[in-house]
Design a protein around this motif. Structure first.
Motif, short mmCIF file in Angstrom:
data_model
loop_
_atom_site.label_atom_id
_atom_site.label_comp_id
_atom_site.label_asym_id
_atom_site.label_seq_id
_atom_site.Cartn_x
_atom_site.Cartn_y
_atom_site.Cartn_z
N PRO A 76 -30.45 -9.87 -21.92
CA PRO A 76 -30.91 -10.79 -20.86
C PRO A 76 -30.30 -10.54 -19.49
O PRO A 76 -30.86 -11.00 -18.49
CB PRO A 76 -30.47 -12.16 -21.39
CG PRO A 76 -29.32 -11.87 -22.30
CD PRO A 76 -29.59 -10.55 -22.92
N ASN A 77 -29.18 -9.81 -19.40
CA ASN A 77 -28.49 -9.69 -18.12
C ASN A 77 -28.43 -8.27 -17.56
O ASN A 77 -27.83 -8.04 -16.53
CB ASN A 77 -27.06 -10.22 -18.24
CG ASN A 77 -27.03 -11.72 -18.44
OD1 ASN A 77 -27.86 -12.44 -17.88
ND2 ASN A 77 -26.12 -12.19 -19.27
N ASN A 81 -30.80 -21.53 -17.58
CA ASN A 81 -30.60 -20.62 -18.70
C ASN A 81 -29.31 -19.83 -18.47
O ASN A 81 -29.25 -18.92 -17.64
CB ASN A 81 -31.78 -19.67 -18.85
CG ASN A 81 -31.83 -19.03 -20.22
OD1 ASN A 81 -30.80 -18.85 -20.86
ND2 ASN A 81 -33.03 -18.72 -20.68
N GLY A 82 -28.29 -20.17 -19.18
CA GLY A 82 -26.96 -19.65 -18.94
C GLY A 82 -26.03 -20.72 -18.44
O GLY A 82 -24.80 -20.52 -18.38
N SER A 128 -26.95 -16.86 -22.64
CA SER A 128 -28.35 -17.14 -22.36
C SER A 128 -29.04 -17.68 -23.61
O SER A 128 -28.53 -17.54 -24.74
CB SER A 128 -29.07 -15.88 -21.89
OG SER A 128 -28.53 -15.40 -20.68
N ARG A 181 -35.25 -13.69 -22.99
CA ARG A 181 -34.79 -14.97 -22.46
C ARG A 181 -35.91 -16.02 -22.50
O ARG A 181 -37.06 -15.73 -22.23
CB ARG A 181 -34.33 -14.77 -21.02
CG ARG A 181 -33.68 -15.98 -20.40
CD ARG A 181 -33.36 -15.72 -18.95
NE ARG A 181 -32.35 -14.69 -18.81
CZ ARG A 181 -32.09 -14.09 -17.67
NH1 ARG A 181 -32.77 -14.40 -16.59
NH2 ARG A 181 -31.15 -13.16 -17.60
N ASP A 183 -36.25 -20.63 -18.02
CA ASP A 183 -35.18 -20.57 -17.03
C ASP A 183 -35.63 -21.35 -15.81
O ASP A 183 -36.78 -21.22 -15.36
CB ASP A 183 -34.89 -19.12 -16.64
CG ASP A 183 -33.58 -19.00 -15.88
OD1 ASP A 183 -32.84 -20.00 -15.84
OD2 ASP A 183 -33.30 -17.91 -15.35
#
Length: 780
Positions: A155-156, A244-245, A278, A755, A758
């Motif tokens: 996700p990042n 999200n996170g 996430s 993900r 968000d």
């Protein structure tokens, strides 16, 4: 009596007429050499009176009354000046302006002639687009450009992919300097802060002539922001929260000039993000937190002939690698591929544990330019970069805190470019550049290095010339010669020290044309060759790449990639410019195309991992991009963007591995401005559809391509002026229906979904008349 009054009023009227018959005239000249400045604007502030100077710089205003006026004079390429005029009789003035011919040429080039990319398709992501993408990484910001997709690793971590090419085939220019970090890894996201620039240009064509190797797929240019040249501070502050996170971030920028030193400017900027784990649509993606911070400072001076500037930036990032991507044995790996859920799902946390990455990148740039003549200018640039990277794996005996991969990369680069004019029309640039790079494995990891130590030396020379033909056609041609020397130091599997060396000499050529067929239609065409020597990782990788959760193996006999890419870009406006359609067609033929080819799985003392081998083949890639916008009403617009890429392995006669899927995005946009044109609101509701990748090599991948998916998105922005300042709000929702999906170009699609929903909220306060460009370039 009546006769006397009539005579008196007549004389009084005549007297008034006589007083308002004054003439103000003069000439506008360059203060340096007193050459006339043509067509300058001359205005008496607050009176509604103004004229335009002639081609010889002369102006004249008649019928003026006596009094004190504020006279404002402006000219393209000059800063406007105001002068107090005490008008008692006819006056003749000489107005001197500081005229920057070189700036004027640069402006003309950028506006009329795409000096660096004639015939190339491209798109600029401006400040407004970047603000709407607040909270996203560089790759995610650019994914909105048709023809640009993303290679994800969880996700990042995201890397931009242009026309199906990514990594070392997409060159990133950071502040005009080649970004030199450990970009060879699929999970090595670019180590730069996208907010350090207010404009990013994507060139979707081969551009090795100007930029050297690694520009086969395209070039991403984070353009330097022009520094202020006069006193007064301005800037902006932004805060954002991410759902999200469960984290947030902030960035701030302040800039100004120095009143006592005209031409001097400065800027300071900083930003940061802090995120925990996430969420996918149905579960937590454990160990995917993120810490990120960056800062930059710039100083510069410019007058009509000389300019100099210094820029420094630092960027640091720590991120966790999806815990479920590291698997203990082959059975668990197969179960992870089959079950559809991660084998490890923990509680939501802000902790970042092994496997994880830590990276820091420093960039120092110094540049100076001098106008040798009125038209020719020499620019010299030096840049130093230091990239520090550690990757931590899950290790036994409490050694998680010891990096399994510890690399330190330093790069010195120097360029000298002469921008010149040959006669009145033909212009271009000729330049030389050199690069010295050293990569060191820091001892103490206790693990055999994935890539060896090496020294890379590169030198190149290029020339690019432009020839306008009339007002509607411009031609470009260029050539480059570049030599690269790669010296490697490594140990064999028998612990023998060896020093293999490689030499590569390459050439590149380009030809392009930009034709304005009519005011509403433009055609661009470019055909270019490009090259890329193999990276040391492709030659000598051997072992587990922790961040990618894969075993990677190099091939020391790989040769340079050589590519020919043709791009045809068509742009047309219909129905009184209410409908805009941009179409880009592209095709690339690449010999010795290097890619990571899956080759089964392997069980090691650290677990079971898929194996990838660097392999060369000949490849053909082609595709099309579409970008259109229809103005339905004064405040309503409908946008559609689509892209498709096909890649073939010509040697094995099969589809290429990991080409992006076809995708279509559309959005309905409402925009409205207040009576002052500064209050604005914008709402966009859109959807992204990504189709299943059906064109894959048979029996090669570890899992079937994921099914098609559709995401619903919404973005709302608003701006309110506060005097010279302004306040802006934004709310963006992505994947609002919380769809569970996996993308074919996500390296972690084998282990977990992408993900989920968000939501990002941001607030920006701009002060001092700070950056406020919020209309996308090219908008009709």
């Amino acid at each position: 009596m009546k006769f006397i009054l009539s005579v008196s009023f007549s004389f009084l009227w005549l007297g008034v007429q006589a007083q308002c018959d004054l003439v103000l005239s003069g000439r506008v000249v360059d203060e340096h050499d007193r050459t006339p400045l043509d067509f300058a604007s001359v205005e008496l502030v607050g009176t509604g009176r103004g004229v335009q100077a002639g081609a010889d710089g002369y102006f004249r205003m008649e019928g003026l009354c006596p009094g004190t006026y504020s006279l404002r004079v402006g000219h393209v390429g000059c800063d406007p000046v105001e002068r107090r005029v005490d008008l008692k009789g006819d006056q003749v003035l000489e107005i001197k302006l500081e005229h920057h011919a070189h700036e004027l040429h640069e402006t003309e080039v950028k506006r009329k002639r795409p000096d660096e990319h004639v015939g190339q398709a491209g798109r600029t992501v401006d400040r407004a687009d970047m603000e709407r993408a607040s909270g996203k990484s560089l790759g995610e910001v650019l994914a909105a450009v048709p023809g640009v997709s993303v290679l994800n690793s969880g996700p990042n971590i995201s890397k931009p992919m242009v026309h199906g090419l990514t990594g070392n085939r997409v060159l990133l220019l950071n502040q005009g300097v080649r970004q030199e970090d450990q970009q060879w890894g699929a999970e090595h996201a670019p180590n730069l802060d996208p907010l350090s620039s207010d404009r990013i240009t994507v060139v979707k064509g081969a551009a090795s002539v100007q930029y050297g190797s690694d520009a086969i797929g395209g070039v991403i240019v984070t353009e330097p922001v022009a520094l202020p040249r006069s006193g007064g501070a301005s800037g902006e502050v932004r805060g954002l929260g991410l759902y999200n996170g469960r984290g947030g971030g902030a960035n701030a920028m302040v800039q100004g000039g120095l009143g006592s030193v005209r031409g001097f400017g400065w800027r300071v900027q900083g930003s940061g993000r802090y995120l925990g784990d996430s969420d996918a649509g149905r579960y937590v993606l454990s160990n995917t937190g993120l810490r990120e911070a960056g800062g930059s400072a710039a100083l510069g001076y410019r007058d009509h002939r000389f300019n100099a500037g210094v820029y420094y930036s630092w960027f640091g990032r720590e991120l966790g690698i999806l815990r479920a991507a590291h698997i203990g044995n082959l059975t668990d790996l197969q179960n992870a591929l089959d079950r559809g859920e991660p084998w490890f799902i923990g509680e939501r946390s802000y902790d970042i544990n092994a496997p994880r990455q830590v990276a820091q990148h420093n960039l120092l740039k110094a540049e100076a330019g001098y106008a040798i003549t009125e038209h020719d200018r020499l620019v010299v640039t030096y840049a130093y970069q230091a990239d520090d990277r550690q990757e931590y794996d899950i290790r036994r005996a409490g050694r998680d805190a010891k990096p399994a991969l510890d690399l330190y990369l330093t790069t010195h680069a120097a360029d000298a470019v002469l921008k010149h004019w040959l006669g009145k029309h033909m212009h271009g640039r000729i330049g030389v550049n050199g690069l010295l790079q050293e990569n060191d494995n820091i001892p103490g990891t206790g693990v055999r290095p994935l890539i060896p130590d090496y020294t890379r030396t590169t030198g190149g020379v290029f020339v690019v010339e432009h020839l306008p033909i009339g007002e509607r056609l411009e031609l470009e041609a260029g050539a480059r010669l570049e030599a690269t020397r790669l010296d490697v130091v490594k140990y064999t599997t028998d612990n023998m020290l060896v020093r293999p060396g490689h030499r590569f000499t390459n050439t590149a050529f380009s030809a392009g044309a930009a034709w304005t067929a009519k005011d509403s239609a433009q055609v661009r065409f470019n055909i270019s060759s490009a090259f890329r020597p193999p990276h040391v990782s492709e030659l000598y990788s051997e072992g587990l790449h922790h961040g990618a959760a894969a075993i990677e193996e190099g091939h020391a006999e790989l040769a340079s990639e050589r590519a020919w890419k043709a791009v045809l870009d068509l742009s047309e406006r219909f129905f009184g410019r209410r409908l805009r359609i941009d179409v880009t067609l592209h095709a690339s033929h690449i010999t010795d195309f290097i890619y990571l080819r899956p080759n089964g799985t392997r069980l090691t003392v650290r677990g079971a991992f898929p194996v990838f081998q660097y392999t060369a083949t000949d490849a053909l890639l082609c595709g099309a991009d579409l970008n259109s916008e229809l103005r339905l009403h004064r405040n309503w617009r409908w946008r559609v963007a689509a892209s498709t890429v096909r890649g073939r392995d010509l040697v094995r006669d099969e589809w290429l591995f990991q080409m992006p899927s076809d995708r279509v995005g559309s959005g309905l946009v409402f925009k409205r401005s207040g009576p002052d044109q500064r209050s604005r609101i914008s709402v966009e509701v859109g959807t992204d559809i990504v189709f299943r990748q059906e064109r894959i090599p048979e029996g090669l991948d570890f899992a079937e391509p994921p099914p098609a998916y559709q995401l619903l998105n919404c973005t709302i922005t608003a701006e309110r002026p506060l005097g010279r300042n302004s306040l802006r709000f934004g709310l963006r929702g992505s994947n609002l229906l919380n769809a569970a999906y996996r993308d074919y170009t996500d390296r972690f699609r084998y282990y977990a979904d992408a993900r989920g929903t968000d939501i990002v909220l941001w607030i920006t306060y701009a002060f001092g008349g700070g950056p406020n460009d919020h209309e996308p370039q090219g908008a009709p």
